[in-house]
Design a protein around this motif. Sequence first.
Motif, PDB file in Angstrom:
ATOM      1  N   GLU A  25     -48.688  26.747  -6.558  1.00  0.00           N
ATOM      2  CA  GLU A  25     -50.063  26.249  -6.398  1.00  0.00           C
ATOM      3  C   GLU A  25     -51.032  27.401  -6.181  1.00  0.00           C
ATOM      4  O   GLU A  25     -52.122  27.426  -6.750  1.00  0.00           O
ATOM      5  CB  GLU A  25     -50.139  25.265  -5.231  1.00  0.00           C
ATOM      6  N   ARG A  26     -50.636  28.368  -5.369  1.00  0.00           N
ATOM      7  CA  ARG A  26     -51.501  29.531  -5.116  1.00  0.00           C
ATOM      8  C   ARG A  26     -51.691  30.363  -6.377  1.00  0.00           C
ATOM      9  O   ARG A  26     -52.787  30.788  -6.707  1.00  0.00           O
ATOM     10  CB  ARG A  26     -50.904  30.374  -3.983  1.00  0.00           C
ATOM     11  N   LEU A  27     -50.615  30.585  -7.106  1.00  0.00           N
ATOM     12  CA  LEU A  27     -50.693  31.407  -8.323  1.00  0.00           C
ATOM     13  C   LEU A  27     -51.429  30.700  -9.461  1.00  0.00           C
ATOM     14  O   LEU A  27     -51.903  31.358 -10.386  1.00  0.00           O
ATOM     15  CB  LEU A  27     -49.294  31.818  -8.771  1.00  0.00           C
ATOM     16  N   ALA A  32     -51.537  37.260  -7.609  1.00  0.00           N
ATOM     17  CA  ALA A  32     -51.648  37.751  -6.232  1.00  0.00           C
ATOM     18  C   ALA A  32     -50.566  38.789  -5.977  1.00  0.00           C
ATOM     19  O   ALA A  32     -49.502  38.760  -6.593  1.00  0.00           O
ATOM     20  CB  ALA A  32     -51.498  36.595  -5.247  1.00  0.00           C
ATOM     21  N   VAL A  33     -50.860  39.679  -5.043  1.00  0.00           N
ATOM     22  CA  VAL A  33     -49.848  40.647  -4.619  1.00  0.00           C
ATOM     23  C   VAL A  33     -48.915  39.943  -3.630  1.00  0.00           C
ATOM     24  O   VAL A  33     -49.296  38.965  -2.985  1.00  0.00           O
ATOM     25  CB  VAL A  33     -50.475  41.921  -4.002  1.00  0.00           C
ATOM     26  N   THR A  62     -44.070  35.668 -13.400  1.00  0.00           N
ATOM     27  CA  THR A  62     -43.738  37.022 -13.819  1.00  0.00           C
ATOM     28  C   THR A  62     -44.282  37.961 -12.754  1.00  0.00           C
ATOM     29  O   THR A  62     -45.208  37.600 -12.006  1.00  0.00           O
ATOM     30  CB  THR A  62     -44.363  37.388 -15.179  1.00  0.00           C
ATOM     31  N   SER A  63     -43.720  39.158 -12.692  1.00  0.00           N
ATOM     32  CA  SER A  63     -44.228  40.128 -11.719  1.00  0.00           C
ATOM     33  C   SER A  63     -44.276  41.501 -12.359  1.00  0.00           C
ATOM     34  O   SER A  63     -43.493  41.810 -13.264  1.00  0.00           O
ATOM     35  CB  SER A  63     -43.366  40.146 -10.459  1.00  0.00           C
ATOM     36  N   GLN A  64     -45.222  42.281 -11.877  1.00  0.00           N
ATOM     37  CA  GLN A  64     -45.383  43.653 -12.341  1.00  0.00           C
ATOM     38  C   GLN A  64     -45.534  44.539 -11.123  1.00  0.00           C
ATOM     39  O   GLN A  64     -46.238  44.184 -10.175  1.00  0.00           O
ATOM     40  CB  GLN A  64     -46.618  43.793 -13.221  1.00  0.00           C
ATOM     41  N   LYS A  65     -44.869  45.670 -11.181  1.00  0.00           N
ATOM     42  CA  LYS A  65     -44.961  46.608 -10.064  1.00  0.00           C
ATOM     43  C   LYS A  65     -45.740  47.824 -10.525  1.00  0.00           C
ATOM     44  O   LYS A  65     -45.457  48.407 -11.562  1.00  0.00           O
ATOM     45  CB  LYS A  65     -43.569  47.012  -9.600  1.00  0.00           C
ATOM     46  N   GLN A  66     -46.756  48.163  -9.740  1.00  0.00           N
ATOM     47  CA  GLN A  66     -47.545  49.357 -10.002  1.00  0.00           C
ATOM     48  C   GLN A  66     -47.570  50.157  -8.700  1.00  0.00           C
ATOM     49  O   GLN A  66     -48.195  49.742  -7.716  1.00  0.00           O
ATOM     50  CB  GLN A  66     -48.962  49.000 -10.437  1.00  0.00           C
ATOM     51  N   VAL A  72     -47.826  39.257  -8.721  1.00  0.00           N
ATOM     52  CA  VAL A  72     -47.109  38.107  -9.259  1.00  0.00           C
ATOM     53  C   VAL A  72     -48.110  37.183  -9.940  1.00  0.00           C
ATOM     54  O   VAL A  72     -49.214  36.952  -9.433  1.00  0.00           O
ATOM     55  CB  VAL A  72     -46.371  37.354  -8.130  1.00  0.00           C
ATOM     56  N   SER A  73     -47.719  36.657 -11.113  1.00  0.00           N
ATOM     57  CA  SER A  73     -48.571  35.753 -11.883  1.00  0.00           C
ATOM     58  C   SER A  73     -47.778  34.530 -12.311  1.00  0.00           C
ATOM     59  O   SER A  73     -46.563  34.618 -12.531  1.00  0.00           O
ATOM     60  CB  SER A  73     -49.074  36.434 -13.161  1.00  0.00           C
ATOM     61  N   LEU A  74     -48.477  33.429 -12.456  1.00  0.00           N
ATOM     62  CA  LEU A  74     -47.874  32.235 -13.034  1.00  0.00           C
ATOM     63  C   LEU A  74     -47.758  32.484 -14.534  1.00  0.00           C
ATOM     64  O   LEU A  74     -48.713  32.939 -15.160  1.00  0.00           O
ATOM     65  CB  LEU A  74     -48.755  31.018 -12.745  1.00  0.00           C
ATOM     66  N   ARG A  75     -46.584  32.243 -15.098  1.00  0.00           N
ATOM     67  CA  ARG A  75     -46.373  32.476 -16.521  1.00  0.00           C
ATOM     68  C   ARG A  75     -47.102  31.391 -17.312  1.00  0.00           C
ATOM     69  O   ARG A  75     -46.926  30.204 -17.045  1.00  0.00           O
ATOM     70  CB  ARG A  75     -44.880  32.461 -16.863  1.00  0.00           C
ATOM     71  N   PRO A  76     -47.941  31.771 -18.284  1.00  0.00           N
ATOM     72  CA  PRO A  76     -48.644  30.768 -19.095  1.00  0.00           C
ATOM     73  C   PRO A  76     -47.640  29.825 -19.771  1.00  0.00           C
ATOM     74  O   PRO A  76     -46.640  30.267 -20.330  1.00  0.00           O
ATOM     75  CB  PRO A  76     -49.395  31.598 -20.134  1.00  0.00           C
TER      76      PRO A  76
END
Length: 112
Positions: A25-27, A32-33, A62-66, A72-76
């Motif tokens: 729900e949040r994503l 969000a980190v 999905t998540s990406q590390k920088q 973290v993102s909700l996958r379309p």
Amino acid sequence: MPKYHDELDAVLRALADPTRRAVVERLAKSPAVVSELAAPFSMALPSLMQHLRVLENAGLITSQKQGRVRTVSLRPGALDVLHLWLGEQRTPAERHADRLGIHLARTDRKET
């Protein structure tokens, strides 16, 4: 049984937990980190990471590390399999009622 039952099972298992539903729900609002996602929950960060792993394995996020920051993102389209399955469970009467509603809305627009 639908062809996509393994994917559907994974999504339903992932969404069975209230914490994971809250994360989804949040994503749905925006990416969000991890630290931001963890803030509302009274659990250790490794516990939240386990929830995120379940969601990622189910194909929902999905998540990406920088550097040291993981976003973290909700996958379309992640919930499409659930939407499709729910649509198949609707009764013929519900489908007819939907079509009637669409027809009445179109008729009302034409009259105005």
